[in-house]
Design an enzyme around this catalytic site. Sequence first.
Site, mmCIF file in Angstrom:
data_model
loop_
_atom_site.group_PDB
_atom_site.id
_atom_site.type_symbol
_atom_site.label_atom_id
_atom_site.label_comp_id
_atom_site.label_asym_id
_atom_site.label_seq_id
_atom_site.Cartn_x
_atom_site.Cartn_y
_atom_site.Cartn_z
ATOM 1 N N LYS A 145 0.848 -1.210 0.000
ATOM 2 C CA LYS A 145 0.000 0.000 0.000
ATOM 3 C C LYS A 145 0.878 1.252 0.000
ATOM 4 C CE LYS A 145 -3.724 -2.479 2.220
ATOM 5 N NZ LYS A 145 -4.389 -2.922 3.440
ATOM 6 N N ASP A 190 -11.420 2.122 4.057
ATOM 7 C CA ASP A 190 -11.793 0.703 3.908
ATOM 8 C C ASP A 190 -13.299 0.564 3.702
ATOM 9 O OD1 ASP A 190 -9.751 -1.127 3.761
ATOM 10 O OD2 ASP A 190 -9.443 -1.229 5.934
ATOM 11 N N GLN A 209 -4.818 -1.986 9.669
ATOM 12 C CA GLN A 209 -4.583 -3.277 9.016
ATOM 13 C C GLN A 209 -5.084 -4.414 9.916
ATOM 14 O OE1 GLN A 209 -3.223 -3.602 5.826
ATOM 15 N NE2 GLN A 209 -3.841 -5.739 6.057
#
Length: 287
Positions: free
Chosen positions: A54, A123, A98
């Site tokens: 990422k 997200d 994460q």
Amino acid sequence: MSAKILYGKEFAAKIKESARLEVDDLKNNFGVTPGLAVIIVGENPASQVYVRNKHKTCEELGIKSEVIAMPATSTKEDLLSKIDELNAADDIHGILVQLPLPDAIKAHSEEILNRIDPLKDVDGFHPVNVGKLVTGSPALVPCTPAGCLEMLDLADIDGKRAVIIGRSNIVGKPMLHLLMARHATVTVCHSHTKNLADVTREAEILVAAMGKPKFVTADMIRQGAVVVDVGINRIEPKKLVGDVDFDAAVEVASAITPVPGGVGLLTVAMLMKNVVKATKLQLKVKT
Ligand code: NDP
């Protein structure tokens, strides 16, 4: 007949290029550099690979990327206060925690994720964004299903009868709303669905997101269907397969995503689009 293979790399490149142009526009016309903060707790090796990927993609596209590595001993309160700090930071437009969190705080995952400002929730897991997706308002949508839809659009695939196998919050359910918004008639199957193959054989677009290696066999696929295989299953230390029996499905489908090399590559590309979208939502620029 052999299906067209929908390679993720090709679509991910297009999605990233479009994100890069939007980043340039935000810099040149608004003086704003989109910023993503990724919190990683502990030392899960798979998570470290995902986070590095990422970070690298952000750098490629000119997005500011901050990786916040917190020790495995971090408490729920440590995470909540870090998120509060990032929620208030003007140069951070997207925040991502994460997953999975270490066992000691795993049970608090929902509370921790829900602390993220919905406008920075790249997200797309926050209930506010879930609600907006369901009601059709501009929302940050989970990256994997959003990437699949972007791919269908880029490939000009327009099936009106869709079936999804899997009803998780991160794939199956958002996929339902995205396909429905695209005027598809959608059935969502799960582990209690009776006569699964009878349902899946109706699909012009079949999305497999169940996490069961090669479960979807050729006889479950309608002739000429488009098959989107979201599954990622490790069957040997170095071998990944999808939820679809690719070698058999390729003879029945008209188009199919491979695993690896398919949907997986779209997710990070779509995260970049979400960082741009979050920045625009915060600046109140049309998305
Ligand atoms: P979950 O385990 O959260 O959900 C699996 C879903 O599949 C559930 O709804 C379950 O039903 C359903 N299911 C399981 N077995 C069957 C069956 N025999 N028949 C019908 N339905 C069944 O998985 P996720 O949605 O998180 O992930 C699905 C797959 O996608 C995984 O392989 C995962 O690794 C992959 N994935 C890939 C991503 C990427 O490409 N970047 C991102 C996210 C996921 P029930 O609800 O009844 O239990």
